[in-house]
Design a protein around this motif. Structure first.
Motif, short mmCIF file in Angstrom:
data_model
loop_
_atom_site.label_atom_id
_atom_site.label_comp_id
_atom_site.label_asym_id
_atom_site.label_seq_id
_atom_site.Cartn_x
_atom_site.Cartn_y
_atom_site.Cartn_z
N GLU A 195 0.82 -1.22 0.00
CA GLU A 195 0.00 0.00 0.00
C GLU A 195 0.85 1.27 0.00
O GLU A 195 0.42 2.32 0.45
N GLN A 197 2.29 4.70 -0.79
CA GLN A 197 1.56 5.87 -1.31
C GLN A 197 2.49 6.93 -1.89
O GLN A 197 2.01 7.97 -2.34
N ARG A 234 -3.28 0.20 -9.47
CA ARG A 234 -3.94 0.61 -8.23
C ARG A 234 -4.10 2.12 -8.17
O ARG A 234 -3.19 2.88 -8.47
N PRO A 236 -4.98 5.81 -6.12
CA PRO A 236 -4.61 6.35 -4.81
C PRO A 236 -5.61 5.94 -3.73
O PRO A 236 -6.83 6.05 -3.92
N ASP A 237 -5.11 5.44 -2.63
CA ASP A 237 -5.90 5.03 -1.47
C ASP A 237 -6.79 3.82 -1.73
O ASP A 237 -7.63 3.47 -0.89
N GLU A 238 -6.63 3.17 -2.89
CA GLU A 238 -7.43 1.97 -3.15
C GLU A 238 -6.94 0.83 -2.26
O GLU A 238 -5.74 0.62 -2.09
N ALA A 239 -7.87 0.09 -1.71
CA ALA A 239 -7.55 -0.97 -0.77
C ALA A 239 -6.83 -2.13 -1.46
O ALA A 239 -7.10 -2.45 -2.62
#
Length: 260
Positions: A195, A197, A234, A236-239
């Motif tokens: 994850e 970022q 993916r 941004p902030d996608e699980a």
């Protein structure tokens, strides 16, 4: 907010998973049952390692049995999913200005059909396979994943397949062998960085060879690179989640990753 199809990386392991039932194949089957049904699948496999980028662009791709010394039942298995010349062209357009060859010869290798046969056993969803350009660095593959993200908005699922730890020379054929320390360390490192970022060029998994165990975990990069397509796609902030994980034969990671 636009609806995005999930993107998956599946640790495919031994071709024998096609014939066997275990916790990995059960996880793949559950993904096929619970996730939204895709309009088509963009498959990225460790086993189509090319010079340049290509996509399968035929109506009826063949099932490739790219392995040896396995039971005849495995060679007798077919995965007759349709191809999609239209999706192949959409992929080529999405990856522009990268030149994408519309291939008429390849088909589905065991890295793609070996997992899809568990997810979608009816073989009724169009599949187009994208090759890995072995002449390009890891950042290139991550960037192609970013470009493919737009197709997730149109009902297409990315299913990438490899193994984030893949060292057959260090594999143990003793079924009860403990994972090598470096294999476990690198596998955990991958999980910890899913994850990320920060800027893409600083992504620890784009720069995966900087890890102290990477050279043993990936003596060659082709089984790791498919993961970068999923991470690149993916948003941004996608699980992210891990449907299943495990180390087999002491040096093969079965880690699977779901985005979305």
């Amino acid at each position: 907010m636009k609806t995005l199809m999930p993107a998956l990386f599946l640790g495919h392991g031994s071709p024998m998973n096609v014939l066997e039932e275990n916790r990995y194949t059960e996880a793949w089957r559950e993904l096929g049952e619970k996730l939204p049904r895709p309009k088509g699948i963009i498959a990225v496999s460790a086993h189509w390692y090319t010079r340049g980028t290509a996509v399968t662009a035929m109506e009826k791709p063949r099932t490739i049995h790219d392995f040896g010394s396995f039971p005849q039942a495995l060679f007798d298995t077919r995965y007759p999913a349709p191809g999609s010349p239209e999706l192949a062209k959409e992929i080529a357009a999405a990856l522009s200005p990268v030149e994408v060859r519309l291939d008429q010869d390849w088909g589905f290798d065991h890295g793609s059909w070996g997992v899809l046969i568990k997810m979608y056993p009816q073989a009724d969803i169009p599949v187009v396979q994208l090759s890995l350009d072995g002449t390009k660095p890891a950042a290139y593959h991550f960037e192609l994943g970013r470009k493919l993200a737009a197709l997730r908005e149109h009902g297409y699922m990315i299913v990438a397949s490899g193994n984030v730890v893949h060292n057959l020379r260090m594999a143990s054929w003793n079924g009860s062998a403990k994972p090598h320390v470096w294999a476990e360390s690198f596998n955990n490192y991958v999980r910890e960085q899913l994850e990320w970022q920060g800027p893409a060029e600083e992504h620890p998994l784009v720069n995966f060879m900087q890890h102290e165990g990477a050279a043993l975990a990936n003596p060659t990069p082709e089984h790791f690179l498919p993961l970068l397509y999923v991470l690149g796609a993916r948003q941004p902030d996608e699980a992210t989640s891990v449907p299943v994980d495990g180390l087999e034969m002491a040096s093969i990671s079965m880690l699977s990753v779901q985005v979305g």
